[in-house]
Design a protein around this motif. Sequence first.
Motif, PDB file in Angstrom:
ATOM      1  N   ALA A 175       0.831  -1.203   0.000  1.00 37.22           N
ATOM      2  CA  ALA A 175       0.000   0.000   0.000  1.00 37.22           C
ATOM      3  C   ALA A 175       0.870   1.259   0.000  1.00 37.22           C
ATOM      4  O   ALA A 175       2.061   1.211   0.305  1.00 37.22           O
ATOM      5  CB  ALA A 175      -0.907   0.013   1.229  1.00 37.22           C
ATOM      6  N   THR A 176       0.262   2.371  -0.359  1.00 37.52           N
ATOM      7  CA  THR A 176       0.957   3.649  -0.331  1.00 37.52           C
ATOM      8  C   THR A 176       1.141   4.078   1.119  1.00 37.52           C
ATOM      9  O   THR A 176       0.210   4.008   1.913  1.00 37.52           O
ATOM     10  CB  THR A 176       0.135   4.717  -1.081  1.00 37.52           C
ATOM     11  OG1 THR A 176      -0.029   4.268  -2.420  1.00 37.52           O
ATOM     12  CG2 THR A 176       0.830   6.058  -1.069  1.00 37.52           C
ATOM     13  N   VAL A 177       2.331   4.537   1.436  1.00 39.98           N
ATOM     14  CA  VAL A 177       2.648   4.991   2.787  1.00 39.98           C
ATOM     15  C   VAL A 177       2.919   6.490   2.728  1.00 39.98           C
ATOM     16  O   VAL A 177       3.759   6.927   1.929  1.00 39.98           O
ATOM     17  CB  VAL A 177       3.882   4.246   3.349  1.00 39.98           C
ATOM     18  CG1 VAL A 177       4.243   4.753   4.739  1.00 39.98           C
ATOM     19  CG2 VAL A 177       3.634   2.749   3.367  1.00 39.98           C
ATOM     20  N   PRO A 178       2.197   7.284   3.538  1.00 41.86           N
ATOM     21  CA  PRO A 178       2.440   8.728   3.530  1.00 41.86           C
ATOM     22  C   PRO A 178       3.907   9.048   3.796  1.00 41.86           C
ATOM     23  O   PRO A 178       4.534   8.483   4.683  1.00 41.86           O
ATOM     24  CB  PRO A 178       1.555   9.253   4.671  1.00 41.86           C
ATOM     25  CG  PRO A 178       0.488   8.216   4.829  1.00 41.86           C
ATOM     26  CD  PRO A 178       1.143   6.910   4.489  1.00 41.86           C
ATOM     27  N   GLY A 179       4.447   9.931   2.963  1.00 44.96           N
ATOM     28  CA  GLY A 179       5.828  10.362   3.131  1.00 44.96           C
ATOM     29  C   GLY A 179       6.853   9.482   2.436  1.00 44.96           C
ATOM     30  O   GLY A 179       8.036   9.804   2.420  1.00 44.96           O
ATOM     31  N   PRO A 207       8.050   7.385  -1.193  1.00 42.61           N
ATOM     32  CA  PRO A 207       7.811   7.389  -2.642  1.00 42.61           C
ATOM     33  C   PRO A 207       6.860   6.257  -3.043  1.00 42.61           C
ATOM     34  O   PRO A 207       6.916   5.166  -2.480  1.00 42.61           O
ATOM     35  CB  PRO A 207       9.192   7.161  -3.246  1.00 42.61           C
ATOM     36  CG  PRO A 207      10.169   7.433  -2.162  1.00 42.61           C
ATOM     37  CD  PRO A 207       9.454   7.192  -0.864  1.00 42.61           C
ATOM     38  N   ASP A 208       6.000   6.535  -3.995  1.00 46.71           N
ATOM     39  CA  ASP A 208       5.043   5.544  -4.479  1.00 46.71           C
ATOM     40  C   ASP A 208       5.418   5.179  -5.919  1.00 46.71           C
ATOM     41  O   ASP A 208       5.191   5.962  -6.841  1.00 46.71           O
ATOM     42  CB  ASP A 208       3.628   6.127  -4.427  1.00 46.71           C
ATOM     43  CG  ASP A 208       2.561   5.155  -4.885  1.00 46.71           C
ATOM     44  OD1 ASP A 208       2.895   4.022  -5.253  1.00 46.71           O
ATOM     45  OD2 ASP A 208       1.375   5.545  -4.885  1.00 46.71           O
ATOM     46  N   TRP A 227       2.601   5.476  -8.593  1.00 51.43           N
ATOM     47  CA  TRP A 227       2.273   6.867  -8.929  1.00 51.43           C
ATOM     48  C   TRP A 227       3.365   7.465  -9.812  1.00 51.43           C
ATOM     49  O   TRP A 227       3.083   8.165 -10.782  1.00 51.43           O
ATOM     50  CB  TRP A 227       2.095   7.698  -7.665  1.00 51.43           C
ATOM     51  CG  TRP A 227       1.774   9.124  -7.947  1.00 51.43           C
ATOM     52  CD1 TRP A 227       2.605  10.195  -7.794  1.00 51.43           C
ATOM     53  CD2 TRP A 227       0.549   9.655  -8.474  1.00 51.43           C
ATOM     54  NE1 TRP A 227       1.970  11.354  -8.171  1.00 51.43           N
ATOM     55  CE2 TRP A 227       0.706  11.048  -8.604  1.00 51.43           C
ATOM     56  CE3 TRP A 227      -0.667   9.086  -8.843  1.00 51.43           C
ATOM     57  CZ2 TRP A 227      -0.305  11.876  -9.081  1.00 51.43           C
ATOM     58  CZ3 TRP A 227      -1.662   9.917  -9.316  1.00 51.43           C
ATOM     59  CH2 TRP A 227      -1.470  11.278  -9.426  1.00 51.43           C
ATOM     60  N   GLN A 228       4.616   7.201  -9.492  1.00 57.88           N
ATOM     61  CA  GLN A 228       5.720   7.715 -10.296  1.00 57.88           C
ATOM     62  C   GLN A 228       5.665   7.165 -11.716  1.00 57.88           C
ATOM     63  O   GLN A 228       5.919   7.886 -12.672  1.00 57.88           O
ATOM     64  CB  GLN A 228       7.062   7.382  -9.630  1.00 57.88           C
ATOM     65  CG  GLN A 228       7.273   8.156  -8.351  1.00 57.88           C
ATOM     66  CD  GLN A 228       8.494   7.702  -7.572  1.00 57.88           C
ATOM     67  OE1 GLN A 228       8.981   6.595  -7.757  1.00 57.88           O
ATOM     68  NE2 GLN A 228       8.980   8.561  -6.693  1.00 57.88           N
ATOM     69  N   ARG A 229       5.295   5.891 -11.861  1.00 56.15           N
ATOM     70  CA  ARG A 229       5.170   5.301 -13.190  1.00 56.15           C
ATOM     71  C   ARG A 229       4.028   5.941 -13.970  1.00 56.15           C
ATOM     72  O   ARG A 229       4.172   6.316 -15.129  1.00 56.15           O
ATOM     73  CB  ARG A 229       4.938   3.795 -13.082  1.00 56.15           C
ATOM     74  CG  ARG A 229       4.876   3.096 -14.442  1.00 56.15           C
ATOM     75  CD  ARG A 229       4.455   1.643 -14.314  1.00 56.15           C
ATOM     76  NE  ARG A 229       3.077   1.489 -13.879  1.00 56.15           N
ATOM     77  CZ  ARG A 229       2.008   1.661 -14.675  1.00 56.15           C
ATOM     78  NH1 ARG A 229       2.165   1.994 -15.930  1.00 56.15           N
ATOM     79  NH2 ARG A 229       0.791   1.498 -14.204  1.00 56.15           N
ATOM     80  N   LEU A 230       2.879   6.100 -13.299  1.00 53.22           N
ATOM     81  CA  LEU A 230       1.704   6.656 -13.974  1.00 53.22           C
ATOM     82  C   LEU A 230       1.886   8.110 -14.382  1.00 53.22           C
ATOM     83  O   LEU A 230       1.300   8.558 -15.356  1.00 53.22           O
ATOM     84  CB  LEU A 230       0.469   6.529 -13.080  1.00 53.22           C
ATOM     85  CG  LEU A 230      -0.050   5.114 -12.883  1.00 53.22           C
ATOM     86  CD1 LEU A 230      -1.129   5.094 -11.816  1.00 53.22           C
ATOM     87  CD2 LEU A 230      -0.558   4.536 -14.187  1.00 53.22           C
TER      88      LEU A 230
END
Length: 69
Positions: A20-24, A26-27, A30-33
Amino acid sequence: MEVRTPLYSELAAQWAARGATVPGAPDPEWQRLTSYEALLDEVESVLRDLRPHRAPETRLLSGRAAPSI
């Protein structure tokens, strides 16, 4: 400097373990999209859909040849 509580650290570790995405943090998804390459792929896909009459050798924005359909 941000101090994280043990509860938050444990939750963040669980979230990261299940992908899952963790606040703070890097995701990667999201970076790929939001990458320039993803933008070019999307634009090329839309152009192919809107202009199916174009010859397969037509070059699109990225300089790659459009795949033959």
